[in-house]
Motif scaffolding. Structure first.
Motif, short mmCIF file in Angstrom:
data_model
loop_
_atom_site.label_atom_id
_atom_site.label_comp_id
_atom_site.label_asym_id
_atom_site.label_seq_id
_atom_site.Cartn_x
_atom_site.Cartn_y
_atom_site.Cartn_z
N ASN A 1 0.82 -1.21 0.00
CA ASN A 1 0.00 0.00 0.00
C ASN A 1 0.86 1.26 0.00
OD1 ASN A 1 -1.46 2.24 1.66
ND2 ASN A 1 -3.10 0.91 0.95
N THR A 2 0.53 2.20 -0.87
CA THR A 2 1.30 3.43 -1.01
C THR A 2 1.40 4.19 0.31
OG1 THR A 2 0.59 3.67 -3.30
CG2 THR A 2 1.44 5.64 -2.23
N TYR A 3 0.33 4.26 1.06
CA TYR A 3 0.32 5.06 2.27
C TYR A 3 1.10 4.41 3.41
CZ TYR A 3 -2.89 7.91 -0.33
OH TYR A 3 -3.43 8.71 -1.31
N GLN A 4 1.25 3.10 3.37
CA GLN A 4 2.15 2.45 4.33
C GLN A 4 3.59 2.85 4.03
OE1 GLN A 4 -0.50 1.84 6.39
NE2 GLN A 4 0.95 0.34 7.20
N HIS A 5 3.91 2.95 2.74
CA HIS A 5 5.25 3.44 2.37
C HIS A 5 5.47 4.84 2.93
CE1 HIS A 5 6.73 6.54 -0.55
NE2 HIS A 5 7.85 6.05 -0.08
N LEU A 6 4.46 5.69 2.85
CA LEU A 6 4.61 7.06 3.36
C LEU A 6 4.88 7.07 4.86
CD1 LEU A 6 1.80 8.95 1.40
CD2 LEU A 6 4.25 8.91 0.94
N ALA A 7 4.29 6.13 5.58
CA ALA A 7 4.54 6.04 7.02
C ALA A 7 6.00 5.67 7.28
CB ALA A 7 3.61 5.01 7.65
N PHE A 8 6.52 4.71 6.52
CA PHE A 8 7.94 4.34 6.66
C PHE A 8 8.84 5.51 6.25
CE2 PHE A 8 6.41 -0.09 6.61
CZ PHE A 8 7.20 -0.63 7.62
N ALA A 9 8.47 6.20 5.16
CA ALA A 9 9.29 7.33 4.70
C ALA A 9 9.35 8.42 5.76
CB ALA A 9 8.70 7.89 3.40
N HIS A 10 8.25 8.66 6.43
CA HIS A 10 8.24 9.66 7.50
C HIS A 10 9.19 9.27 8.63
CE1 HIS A 10 6.85 12.46 10.55
NE2 HIS A 10 6.64 11.44 11.35
N LEU A 11 9.15 7.99 9.02
CA LEU A 11 10.02 7.54 10.10
C LEU A 11 11.49 7.58 9.69
CD1 LEU A 11 7.99 4.54 11.55
CD2 LEU A 11 8.26 6.82 12.53
N ILE A 12 11.77 7.25 8.43
CA ILE A 12 13.15 7.32 7.95
C ILE A 12 13.64 8.77 8.00
CG2 ILE A 12 14.61 7.07 5.89
CD1 ILE A 12 12.90 4.59 5.19
N ASN A 13 12.81 9.71 7.57
CA ASN A 13 13.18 11.12 7.64
C ASN A 13 13.36 11.58 9.07
OD1 ASN A 13 13.21 11.53 4.86
ND2 ASN A 13 11.05 12.09 4.78
N LEU A 14 12.51 11.10 9.96
CA LEU A 14 12.62 11.44 11.37
C LEU A 14 13.93 10.92 11.95
CD1 LEU A 14 11.22 12.70 13.85
CD2 LEU A 14 10.17 10.47 14.28
N ALA A 15 14.29 9.71 11.56
CA ALA A 15 15.56 9.13 12.02
C ALA A 15 16.73 9.96 11.53
CB ALA A 15 15.68 7.69 11.53
N LYS B 1 -1.53 0.26 -8.63
CA LYS B 1 -2.95 0.18 -8.98
C LYS B 1 -3.74 1.21 -8.19
CE LYS B 1 -5.53 -3.19 -7.41
NZ LYS B 1 -6.13 -4.52 -7.21
N ALA B 2 -4.42 2.08 -8.91
CA ALA B 2 -5.33 3.04 -8.29
C ALA B 2 -6.73 2.66 -8.72
CB ALA B 2 -5.00 4.47 -8.71
N LYS C 1 -3.71 11.09 -10.55
CA LYS C 1 -2.51 11.85 -10.91
C LYS C 1 -1.67 12.16 -9.67
CE LYS C 1 -4.18 13.99 -15.18
NZ LYS C 1 -4.55 15.26 -15.87
N LYS C 2 -2.33 12.45 -8.56
CA LYS C 2 -1.62 12.69 -7.30
C LYS C 2 -0.88 11.42 -6.87
CE LYS C 2 -4.66 16.25 -5.34
NZ LYS C 2 -5.60 16.55 -4.22
N HIS C 3 -1.55 10.29 -7.05
CA HIS C 3 -0.94 9.00 -6.72
C HIS C 3 0.32 8.78 -7.55
CE1 HIS C 3 -0.48 4.69 -6.09
NE2 HIS C 3 -0.52 4.52 -7.40
#
Length: 236
Positions: free
Chosen positions: A103-117, A162-163, A181-183
């Motif tokens: 899921n794309t939004y699960q990736h965003l959660a990981f990306a946020h934590l990576i940036n936080l780290a 897939k959207a 398009k945002k996706h």
């Protein structure tokens, strides 16, 4: 309603049903992504990763009032001296990946934590041992530069995903197109930001929907910094 999944597999998990067995887990400062990346399979991992970052970001070697500052410092995290440092007290989080994505939004959660780290001077070392497909690829490329490692036979797979718009009336058509398009932008931007791939090369990979890249191709395109060969040598 749009269901944005970067993988067509495991529909039951994407719908939120809890899997019988999950191979995404955390041990000490090691995060293992060996399963699909959906809310049901990664929510606990994301929570544990957030806890690890909080621990690693906590100032160490603090002295209470009146304590001798020349006394032996408390054990704590230290910065790695090289991308391959194995010190157990590293200020580092290891993410080992062999996943078909999710899921794309699960990736965003990981990306946020990576940036936080990264913001807290914590090294995020990503290791692709087999396949980093779809949003697993996006997680892998966002590791700390110089700390992104691949096995010589491992691969990345880049695609649009897939959207699935659930359109029930005419007025929703235009809105659905805008959301799709945002996706697409959510998928493209991390690659353009964290790798050397050009927009033209990326468009070609995503157009085919099965953009597999070998470790050597990933090294050339900046998806990783080192490739671990069968002889144990790291090529750059």
């Amino acid at each position: 309603m749009l269901n944005f999944n970067n993988s067509s597999e495991n529909a039951a998990v994407s719908n939120g049903n809890k899997p019988d067995t999950c191979f995404n887990y955390v041990v000490d400062n090691n995060v293992f992504l060996f399963d699909t990346i959906y809310p049901a399979t990664t929510t606990a991992v994301i929570g544990e990763m957030a806890r690890l970052i909080k621990i690693a970001a906590t100032p160490q070697n603090n002295y209470s009032q009146g304590e001798d500052k020349n006394s032996k410092p408390q054990p704590g995290f230290v910065t790695p001296v090289s991308p391959f440092d194995q010190n157990v007290n590293l200020k580092l989080i290891d993410i080992t990946i062999n996943s078909t994505g999710g899921n794309t939004y699960q990736h965003l959660a990981f990306a946020h934590l990576i940036n936080l780290a990264k913001h807290n001077n914590i090294i995020v070392r990503t290791n692709v041992t087999g396949l980093a497909a779809s949003c697993a690829s996006l997680i892998a490329i966002q590791g700390t530069p110089e700390y992104r490692i691949m096995n010589e036979y491992s691969q990345h797979m880049v695609h649009f995903g897939k959207a699935s718009p659930a359109v029930t009336k005419d007025s929703e058509i235009e809105k659905s197109i805008k959301e799709i398009k945002k996706h697409k932008n959510l998928i493209r931007q991390p690659y353009l930001q964290h790798t050397k791939i050009t927009q033209k090369e990326l468009s070609k990979l995503m157009k085919d929907e099965m953009g597999f890249l070998t470790a050597q191709e990933c090294l050339r395109l900046g998806f990783c910094d080192y490739v671990l060969t069968s002889n144990g040598y790291l090529e750059r």
